[in-house]
Scaffold this motif. Structure first.
Motif, PDB file in Angstrom:
ATOM      1  N   ASN A  33       2.565  -5.001   7.425  1.00  0.00           N
ATOM      2  CA  ASN A  33       1.316  -5.673   7.043  1.00  0.00           C
ATOM      3  C   ASN A  33       0.142  -4.770   7.887  1.00  0.00           C
ATOM      4  OD1 ASN A  33       1.913  -7.875   5.154  1.00  0.00           O
ATOM      5  ND2 ASN A  33       2.313  -9.427   7.539  1.00  0.00           N
ATOM      6  N   CYS A  34       0.350  -3.849   8.255  1.00  0.00           N
ATOM      7  CA  CYS A  34       0.085  -2.230   8.543  1.00  0.00           C
ATOM      8  C   CYS A  34      -0.451  -1.538   8.525  1.00  0.00           C
ATOM      9  CB  CYS A  34       0.434  -2.268  10.263  1.00  0.00           C
ATOM     10  SG  CYS A  34      -0.594  -2.214  11.556  1.00  0.00           S
ATOM     11  N   HIS A  35      -0.551  -0.654   8.930  1.00  0.00           N
ATOM     12  CA  HIS A  35      -1.238   0.979   8.217  1.00  0.00           C
ATOM     13  C   HIS A  35      -0.922   0.937   6.810  1.00  0.00           C
ATOM     14  CE1 HIS A  35      -1.803   0.949  12.391  1.00  0.00           C
ATOM     15  NE2 HIS A  35      -3.452   1.532  12.122  1.00  0.00           N
ATOM     16  N   ALA A  36       0.965   0.833   6.904  1.00  0.00           N
ATOM     17  CA  ALA A  36       1.176   1.425   5.404  1.00  0.00           C
ATOM     18  C   ALA A  36       1.109  -0.170   4.376  1.00  0.00           C
ATOM     19  CB  ALA A  36       2.963   1.229   5.740  1.00  0.00           C
ATOM     20  N   TYR A  37       0.563  -1.176   5.151  1.00  0.00           N
ATOM     21  CA  TYR A  37       0.529  -1.708   3.771  1.00  0.00           C
ATOM     22  C   TYR A  37      -0.572  -1.772   3.367  1.00  0.00           C
ATOM     23  CZ  TYR A  37      -0.545  -6.723   2.071  1.00  0.00           C
ATOM     24  OH  TYR A  37      -1.345  -7.296   1.179  1.00  0.00           O
ATOM     25  N   LEU A  38      -1.400  -1.045   3.908  1.00  0.00           N
ATOM     26  CA  LEU A  38      -2.840  -0.612   3.691  1.00  0.00           C
ATOM     27  C   LEU A  38      -2.511   0.259   2.447  1.00  0.00           C
ATOM     28  CD1 LEU A  38      -5.485  -1.309   6.592  1.00  0.00           C
ATOM     29  CD2 LEU A  38      -5.140  -2.412   4.787  1.00  0.00           C
ATOM     30  N   GLU A  39      -2.108   1.184   2.403  1.00  0.00           N
ATOM     31  CA  GLU A  39      -1.486   2.943   2.672  1.00  0.00           C
ATOM     32  C   GLU A  39      -1.198   2.093   0.783  1.00  0.00           C
ATOM     33  OE1 GLU A  39      -0.119   5.582   3.818  1.00  0.00           O
ATOM     34  OE2 GLU A  39      -1.267   6.163   5.292  1.00  0.00           O
ATOM     35  N   GLN A  40      -0.069   1.160   0.578  1.00  0.00           N
ATOM     36  CA  GLN A  40       0.034   1.104  -0.506  1.00  0.00           C
ATOM     37  C   GLN A  40      -1.160  -0.520  -1.840  1.00  0.00           C
ATOM     38  OE1 GLN A  40       2.860  -3.117  -1.291  1.00  0.00           O
ATOM     39  NE2 GLN A  40       4.240  -0.968  -1.191  1.00  0.00           N
ATOM     40  N   LEU A  41      -1.680  -0.671  -0.717  1.00  0.00           N
ATOM     41  CA  LEU A  41      -3.016  -1.454  -1.307  1.00  0.00           C
ATOM     42  C   LEU A  41      -4.049  -0.580  -2.196  1.00  0.00           C
ATOM     43  CD1 LEU A  41      -4.087  -4.037   1.034  1.00  0.00           C
ATOM     44  CD2 LEU A  41      -2.721  -4.329  -1.773  1.00  0.00           C
ATOM     45  N   LEU A  42      -4.152   0.385  -1.518  1.00  0.00           N
ATOM     46  CA  LEU A  42      -5.042   1.764  -1.431  1.00  0.00           C
ATOM     47  C   LEU A  42      -4.600   2.016  -3.450  1.00  0.00           C
ATOM     48  CD1 LEU A  42      -6.441   2.779   1.036  1.00  0.00           C
ATOM     49  CD2 LEU A  42      -7.956   1.474  -1.191  1.00  0.00           C
ATOM     50  N   GLU A  43      -2.827   2.842  -3.221  1.00  0.00           N
ATOM     51  CA  GLU A  43      -2.488   3.398  -3.591  1.00  0.00           C
ATOM     52  C   GLU A  43      -2.198   2.963  -5.534  1.00  0.00           C
ATOM     53  OE1 GLU A  43       1.655   4.252  -1.885  1.00  0.00           O
ATOM     54  OE2 GLU A  43       0.708   5.886  -1.554  1.00  0.00           O
ATOM     55  N   ARG A  44      -1.980   1.285  -5.098  1.00  0.00           N
ATOM     56  CA  ARG A  44      -2.763   0.684  -6.019  1.00  0.00           C
ATOM     57  C   ARG A  44      -4.072   0.305  -6.682  1.00  0.00           C
ATOM     58  NH1 ARG A  44       2.010  -3.438  -4.675  1.00  0.00           N
ATOM     59  NH2 ARG A  44       4.293  -2.190  -4.308  1.00  0.00           N
ATOM     60  N   SER A  45      -4.568   1.135  -5.974  1.00  0.00           N
ATOM     61  CA  SER A  45      -5.731   0.960  -6.928  1.00  0.00           C
ATOM     62  C   SER A  45      -6.661   1.915  -8.177  1.00  0.00           C
ATOM     63  CB  SER A  45      -6.820  -0.097  -5.843  1.00  0.00           C
ATOM     64  OG  SER A  45      -7.081   1.925  -5.060  1.00  0.00           O
ATOM     65  N   THR A  46      -7.906   1.668  -7.852  1.00  0.00           N
ATOM     66  CA  THR A  46      -8.425   2.635  -8.727  1.00  0.00           C
ATOM     67  C   THR A  46      -9.470   3.683  -7.878  1.00  0.00           C
ATOM     68  OG1 THR A  46     -10.720   1.271  -9.470  1.00  0.00           O
ATOM     69  CG2 THR A  46      -8.339   0.852 -10.748  1.00  0.00           C
ATOM     70  N   LEU A  47      -9.190   3.563  -6.556  1.00  0.00           N
ATOM     71  CA  LEU A  47     -10.335   3.856  -5.920  1.00  0.00           C
ATOM     72  C   LEU A  47      -9.643   5.395  -5.795  1.00  0.00           C
ATOM     73  CD1 LEU A  47     -10.816   1.275  -3.051  1.00  0.00           C
ATOM     74  CD2 LEU A  47     -12.552   1.790  -4.384  1.00  0.00           C
ATOM     75  N   ALA A  48     -10.818   6.118  -5.416  1.00  0.00           N
ATOM     76  CA  ALA A  48     -10.108   7.797  -5.192  1.00  0.00           C
ATOM     77  C   ALA A  48     -10.106   7.327  -3.361  1.00  0.00           C
ATOM     78  CB  ALA A  48     -10.868   8.393  -4.510  1.00  0.00           C
ATOM     79  N   TRP A  49      -8.643   7.442  -2.802  1.00  0.00           N
ATOM     80  CA  TRP A  49      -8.862   7.558  -1.869  1.00  0.00           C
ATOM     81  C   TRP A  49      -7.952   8.494  -0.248  1.00  0.00           C
ATOM     82  CZ3 TRP A  49      -3.720   8.835  -0.931  1.00  0.00           C
ATOM     83  CH2 TRP A  49      -2.843   8.889  -1.959  1.00  0.00           C
ATOM     84  N   THR A  50      -8.203   8.724   0.417  1.00  0.00           N
ATOM     85  CA  THR A  50      -7.608   9.439   1.341  1.00  0.00           C
ATOM     86  C   THR A  50      -7.034   8.991   2.415  1.00  0.00           C
ATOM     87  OG1 THR A  50      -9.728  11.338   0.933  1.00  0.00           O
ATOM     88  CG2 THR A  50      -8.087  11.692   2.465  1.00  0.00           C
TER      89      THR A  50
END
Length: 236
Positions: free
Chosen positions: A66-83
């Motif tokens: 539930n740390c950084h890797a978890y946040l990355e996974q959430l963003l990868e599944r989102s519609t956001l343009a993430w970096t």
């Protein structure tokens, strides 16, 4: 009982905003709160630059903590343009030694003085984040953001001594002693263990580094000595 603000508290901050620099401090609440925050961001903004960790970059950090890797996974599944800004250690972590150095102290006591790090200046991390949010071409990039040099914790302390004008020494102490102090100051035990295990690893295998700061910002990354001069008063 004190309660942390919920996702709706972001509404006012997001008015007129289309890009967000996101640093998430509440890892104990990630599974409950972070998905709602991501959903809120999807509704209001287009781009997100999130501060992640070198631990994700090297495969050391699992998603289920539930740390950084978890946040990355959430963003990868989102519609956001993430970096993803997968940072090495912050140079500001050295401020943790300030209390031992101020008022004439000459010895810094902490485990793993030979842990070799490529620590990044916080202003360089911010500068990379600004470019990721303002310029095209950074969407869905996973950047390893580091400083320009490899220094052991012992060498960092020596540089601080040179900057403040008196020799400083490093003394290794047992990791369990440091763990007790870290937990007493608010570190979750699991994160304290992970940090100390990582430092132990870095005594044998130096931290990875990159030239991302120079490539993205167009100027060299700041050195630890520059950081130490900027923060010299904290150690005097």
């Amino acid at each position: 009982m004190h309660r942390r603000p919920g996702p709706d508290s972001l509404d006012a901050a997001l008015d007129g905003v289309d890009a967000v620099f996101w640093m998430w401090p509440f890892f104990s609440l990630s599974t409950a709160t972070a998905p709602a925050v991501v959903k809120k961001l999807e509704q209001r903004v287009h781009r997100v630059a999130v501060v992640s960790s070198v631990g994700v970059h090297i495969g050391l950090e699992p998603v289920d903590n539930n740390c950084h890797a978890y946040l990355e996974q959430l963003l990868e599944r989102s519609t956001l343009a993430w970096t993803f800004l997968r940072t090495t250690g912050f140079m500001a972590n050295a401020l943790g030694f300030a209390a031992q150095i101020r008022d004439g102290g000459r010895v810094v006591r902490f485990p793993y003085g030979d842990a070799a790090r490529t620590s990044v200046h916080e202003a360089d991390l911010a500068a990379v984040g600004v470019r990721a949010l303002l310029d095209d071409g950074h969407e869905h990039q996973r950047y390893l953001v580091s400083g320009p040099e490899l220094l052991t914790q012992r060498e960092q302390v020596e540089i601080i001594g040179e900057v403040v004008g008196r020799p400083l020494e490093w003394q290794d102490v047992h990791a369990e002693e440091a763990r007790r102090q870290m937990v007493a100051t608010g570190w979750p035990p699991g994160y304290a263990d992970g940090a100390l295990d990582y430092f132990a690893m870095l005594t044998k295998e130096p931290e990875v580094g990159s030239t991302v700061v120079a490539e993205v910002t167009g100027r060299p990354a700041r050195t630890f000595r520059q950081w130490a001069y900027e923060h010299a008063t904290a150690f005097r």
